[in-house]
Design a protein around this motif. Structure first.
Motif, short mmCIF file in Angstrom:
data_model
loop_
_atom_site.label_atom_id
_atom_site.label_comp_id
_atom_site.label_asym_id
_atom_site.label_seq_id
_atom_site.Cartn_x
_atom_site.Cartn_y
_atom_site.Cartn_z
N THR A 20 33.93 35.60 26.23
CA THR A 20 32.56 35.14 25.97
C THR A 20 32.38 34.78 24.49
O THR A 20 33.20 35.13 23.64
N MET B 194 42.76 37.41 36.65
CA MET B 194 42.68 38.32 35.52
C MET B 194 41.53 39.30 35.72
O MET B 194 41.71 40.50 35.78
N SER B 195 40.30 38.75 35.81
CA SER B 195 39.10 39.59 35.82
C SER B 195 39.01 40.46 37.08
O SER B 195 39.47 40.08 38.15
N GLU C 2 30.35 36.10 22.50
CA GLU C 2 30.25 37.33 21.71
C GLU C 2 31.65 37.86 21.37
O GLU C 2 31.89 38.31 20.24
N SER D 216 38.83 31.76 40.34
CA SER D 216 38.43 30.40 40.71
C SER D 216 39.45 29.73 41.61
O SER D 216 40.63 29.67 41.27
N LEU E 142 44.04 31.94 38.77
CA LEU E 142 44.31 32.92 37.73
C LEU E 142 43.57 34.21 38.05
O LEU E 142 42.34 34.24 38.05
N SER F 236 35.05 41.27 30.01
CA SER F 236 35.41 41.12 28.59
C SER F 236 36.50 42.12 28.21
O SER F 236 37.38 41.82 27.41
N GLN G 65 28.07 45.38 14.84
CA GLN G 65 28.30 44.08 15.45
C GLN G 65 27.28 43.02 15.03
O GLN G 65 27.62 41.85 14.89
C1 LIG Z 1 32.77 29.62 35.81
C2 LIG Z 1 33.65 30.81 35.66
C3 LIG Z 1 34.95 30.77 36.10
C4 LIG Z 1 35.79 31.87 35.98
N1 LIG Z 1 37.07 31.80 36.46
C5 LIG Z 1 37.87 32.87 36.36
C6 LIG Z 1 39.20 32.84 36.90
O1 LIG Z 1 39.63 31.83 37.45
N2 LIG Z 1 39.97 33.94 36.80
C7 LIG Z 1 39.54 35.07 36.18
O2 LIG Z 1 40.29 36.02 36.08
N3 LIG Z 1 38.28 35.15 35.67
C8 LIG Z 1 37.44 34.08 35.76
N4 LIG Z 1 36.17 34.15 35.25
C9 LIG Z 1 35.70 35.41 34.71
C10 LIG Z 1 35.55 35.42 33.20
O3 LIG Z 1 36.76 35.44 32.53
C11 LIG Z 1 34.66 36.61 32.84
O4 LIG Z 1 33.40 36.32 33.35
C12 LIG Z 1 34.57 36.88 31.36
O5 LIG Z 1 35.77 37.40 30.88
C13 LIG Z 1 33.41 37.84 31.03
O6 LIG Z 1 33.44 38.97 31.82
P1 LIG Z 1 32.18 39.46 32.66
O7 LIG Z 1 31.65 38.30 33.41
O8 LIG Z 1 32.57 40.65 33.41
O9 LIG Z 1 31.08 39.82 31.59
P2 LIG Z 1 30.90 41.22 30.73
O10 LIG Z 1 32.20 41.55 30.16
O11 LIG Z 1 30.26 42.20 31.67
O12 LIG Z 1 29.90 40.74 29.67
C14 LIG Z 1 28.49 40.63 29.88
C15 LIG Z 1 27.83 40.39 28.54
O13 LIG Z 1 28.16 41.46 27.64
C16 LIG Z 1 28.73 40.97 26.47
N5 LIG Z 1 29.76 41.85 25.96
C17 LIG Z 1 30.75 42.49 26.64
N6 LIG Z 1 31.56 43.16 25.81
C18 LIG Z 1 31.09 42.95 24.56
C19 LIG Z 1 31.51 43.34 23.27
N7 LIG Z 1 32.59 44.10 23.06
N8 LIG Z 1 30.78 42.92 22.21
C20 LIG Z 1 29.68 42.13 22.40
N9 LIG Z 1 29.24 41.72 23.59
C21 LIG Z 1 29.94 42.11 24.66
C22 LIG Z 1 29.35 39.64 26.89
O14 LIG Z 1 29.54 38.79 25.79
C23 LIG Z 1 28.34 39.12 27.88
O15 LIG Z 1 27.31 38.48 27.18
C24 LIG Z 1 35.30 33.05 35.37
C25 LIG Z 1 33.99 33.09 34.92
C26 LIG Z 1 33.16 32.01 35.06
C27 LIG Z 1 31.76 32.08 34.56
#
Ligand SMILES: Cc1cc2nc3c(=O)[nH]c(=O)nc-3n(C[C@H](O)[C@H](O)[C@H](O)COP(=O)(O)OP(=O)(O)OC[C@H]3O[C@@H](n4cnc5c(N)ncnc54)[C@H](O)[C@@H]3O)c2cc1C
Lengths: 283, 382
Positions: free
Chosen positions: B365, B130-131, B367, B163, B128, B137, A186
């Motif tokens: 993200t 999803m998460s 990444e 949200s 929405l 991610s 990566q």
């Molecule tokens: C302001 C805000 C509003 C949001 N609103 C919504 C919403 O309305 N509905 C909804 O469903 N979701 C929502 N989200 C959630 C958002 O989609 C997730 O936060 C996002 O998909 C990342 O998931 P996570 O936070 O679990 O981070 P993780 O997946 O746990 O990631 C943490 C870190 O690890 C890195 N990482 C993870 N996997 C990999 C990989 N394969 N390669 C390299 N790096 C990696 C990431 O890049 C990040 O830096 C919101 C988030 C925010 C911040």
């Protein structure tokens, strides 16, 4: 505003790419004749950008860039043979001045065109031996860089960077370590992705600047500064990541990567680095 | 390639401009502010309804969906005008831009009537889902289960980050309908009314303040959802997630570029980063135009997202540092107050910088975007 190539531009791009690939190993004078035959020197700015991007990609050895973008905008015509221009007010680091048939000088009296032979430009010894830059001694020089010259260097540099990325992508798919292609790591992927984004950013800004020149839009001055600065940013990322991802192979003379790294870097250092053009944007 | 404005587009722009001059709510009408991304105050509902009725809400759509069959360059002009005046056309942006848009692409005629149109007319709002706690991610790892029982799905599980959910009427919810299929293949999408029995929402504070409530946890316990609320085919939710939303996503980034103009206006200075910001905004705009124009790889949207969100974040950081110790002050206003804007965009420099991480985290993200570019554009091995 429309920001995509039309059918003719797409066709031109294809022809240039094919030609450049096909003629890669031809000697310089035959390359030059091919470009002339195809009318590339007469291309208007956007089409010229298409040509220059590919010539940058190929690390073109001819004085095409200087003739089309250093001489022509100053003299208002094409030279007899090849040409270049002196517009930095000093006559230092003039692209291809050592081998130009005609040289256009920007002087306090306006533009003066001189025979290349008469000016006896002194070629400078530089890190990239394929790069022709020379010192021109002439009186009354004043500064005034043509927009086309900035656009030309910017888009050629984008071409060099694209080549670096293509070489890197091929290399990291091929080269195995720890039992897998290094391109599956990566840290490697992210460096390549950053190169791609930097190239796309620089590319659209370069073509936008060509478009503003083509239409003589009042934004052209800012557009070329942005293009040159973005090309500079782009080569920084591509030089560093490109070199790094090749490992020791990239450190060798044999590997063609070095040619493109040097071209890309020169593209930033000539006519003002990214930082200088950013400052120009702030006034 | 052509710079000169198209008369058709300029006529469209002038018409829209004239409409805004006469119909925009006054600052006095708009004193009640939106509390979350699914809370639309009454005046803003009337405003969105007016946009819908007059065909200015989603101009590319036909009149029955709040548009006027506008061309893409006209749609871009529409976004430019809105951004130039710092106007939000909906205070439930995800409801309009993602959920209604998905329903118009994937929904049945009845879903369009029952859900999309009320959303477009701001009669209801949506969030929405999803998460999940275990699926960020790795969205395809989601575990909220939906089991068909007669003419209902029975849903159990949990969403998070949803949200605005506490103010929303309906959630576009991604659920697992086939636990035995490979993980991308067993996902479906359901419209779940928030008033459903067994659905509990718990809003929680953001980094900006404990009472800045937009994030939610949403719990589903035997929630019964009518079968006709399935959006798109069963087990094809991944397609909906990655939306063949056509140009919608690109337009979001063009809009983002236009909004970054606000940042340019709010932070004038003579440091180099300020020139970089202007270059980034211009590049983002051009990349958007280019992506809208030709038959390009839709994966390139990742380039826009990565460039746009990182450029905004880097500029916000520079703006923060530019103000030195003063940048600690909060709350303060750092841009002009315009009643049609969302306040977070002109909040204190510190808050603005903190909120810029929404761009680099939410919706895939940075990444993940780099992974996509490397694997799906450059073809590097997975
Ligand atoms: C302001 C805000 C509003 C949001 N609103 C919504 C919403 O309305 N509905 C909804 O469903 N979701 C929502 N989200 C959630 C958002 O989609 C997730 O936060 C996002 O998909 C990342 O998931 P996570 O936070 O679990 O981070 P993780 O997946 O746990 O990631 C943490 C870190 O690890 C890195 N990482 C993870 N996997 C990999 C990989 N394969 N390669 C390299 N790096 C990696 C990431 O890049 C990040 O830096 C919101 C988030 C925010 C911040």
């Amino acid at each position: 505003m429309e920001f995509e190539f039309d059918d003719e531009q797409r066709l031109l791009q294809r022809v240039v790419r094919e030609t450049v690939t096909r003629t890669r190993s031809l000697p310089e004078d035959q390359l030059w004749d091919t470009y002339l035959e195809l009318g590339w020197l007469e291309a208007p700015p956007v089409e010229l950008a298409i040509v220059l991007e590919e010539l940058g990609y190929a690390a073109d050895p001819t004085p095409f860039l200087a003739t089309a973008t250093w001489f022509a905008p100053l003299a208002g015509r094409l030279p007899r043979g090849s040409g270049t221009g002196v517009f930095d007010g000093e006559g230092r680091f003039v692209l291809d001045a050592d081998r130009a048939d005609e040289i256009a000088l920007l002087t306090s009296e306006g533009v003066v065109v001189r025979d290349g032979k008469d000016l006896a430009a002194e070629r400078l010894s530089v890190f990239d031996p394929t790069l022709h830059v020379a010192r021109v001694d002439a009186p009354d020089l004043v500064a005034g860089v043509p927009d086309l010259a900035l656009m030309g260097l910017a888009v050629s540099t984008v071409g060099s960077c694209r080549r670096i990325l293509d070489l890197v992508v091929a290399h990291v798919k091929e080269r195995h370590q720890f039992g897998v292609p290094i391109g599956s790591f990566q840290a490697v992927k992210h460096k390549a992705a950053d190169m791609y984004v930097a190239i796309e950013r620089a590319k659209v800004l370069a073509y936008f600047s060509a478009l503003t020149i083509a239409e003589d839009d009042p934004r052209r001055g800012r557009a070329v500064a942005m293009a040159k600065a973005a090309a500079g940013d782009c080569q920084r990322v591509c030089f560093r990541n490109g070199f790094q991802l090749f490992g020791a192979m990239g450190y060798t003379w044999e590997n063609e990567l070095q040619i493109h790294l040097k071209r890309a870097k020169a593209g930033d250092l000539l006519l003002g680095t990214a930082s200088e053009h950013r400052k120009a944007l702030l006034v | 390639m052509r710079l000169a404005p198209d008369p058709e587009v300029e006529k469209f722009r002038a018409d829209f401009s004239a409409f805004l001059d006469t119909h925009l709510p006054t600052p006095e009408e708009a004193t009640v502010r939106s509390k979350s991304s699914a809370d639309i105050p009454d005046w803003a509902r009337r405003w969105q309804r007016t946009l819908f009725d007059e065909g200015w809400l989603l101009p590319a759509q036909p009149p029955e969906y709040g548009g006027r069959n506008a061309t893409l360059p006209q749609v871009v002009a529409h976004l430019e005008e809105l951004s130039r005046r710092r106007i939000y056309h909906s205070f439930n942006p995800q409801g309009l831009n993602i959920i209604a848009a998905s329903l118009l692409t994937f929904g049945t005629e009845q879903q369009k009537r029952d859900w999309a149109i009320p959303l477009l007319r701001a009669e209801i709002t949506a969030s929405l889902g999803m998460s999940e706690p275990g699926a960020g991610s790795d969205l395809a790892g989601l575990r909220t289960r939906a089991v068909l029982d007669g003419d209902h799905f029975v849903v159990n599980g949990q969403k998070v980050w949803t949200s605005g959910a506490h103010d929303a009427d309906v959630l576009l919810t991604f659920v697992r309908t086939d636990p035995d299929a490979p993980k991308h293949k067993g996902i479906s999408v359901l419209l779940i009314p928030t008033a459903s029995e067994g659905l509990v929402r718990r809003p929680f504070g953001s980094i900006a303040a404990p009472d800045d409530l937009d994030f939610n946890e949403v719990f589903f316990t035997d929630v019964r959802v009518p079968k006709e609320n399935l959006v798109g085919p069963l087990n094809e939710g991944w397609r909906v997630a990655n939306g063949s939303l056509g140009h919608e996503r690109t337009l979001l980034w063009v809009h983002y570029a236009e909004r970054m103009d606000g940042l340019i206006q709010d932070s004038p200075c003579d440091e180099e980063w300020y020139a970089t910001l202007q270059m980034d905004v211009q590049a983002l705009r051009l990349l958007g135009y280019r992506l809208l124009g030709a038959d390009r790889n839709p994966v390139e949207i990742s380039v826009l997202k990565l460039l746009g969100s990182e450029a905004a974040q880097s500029a916000e950081l520079h703006a923060l540092e530019h103000h030195g110790t003063e940048a600690l002050l909060h709350p303060v206003q750092t841009g002009p107050y315009t009643h049609m804007n969302i306040e977070a965009f002109t909040a204190s420099w510190f808050e603005r910088y903190a909120r810029s991480f929404g761009g680099t985290i939410a919706g895939g993200t940075s990444e993940i975007q780099r992974n996509i570019i490397a694997e799906r554009i450059l073809g590097l091995p997975r």
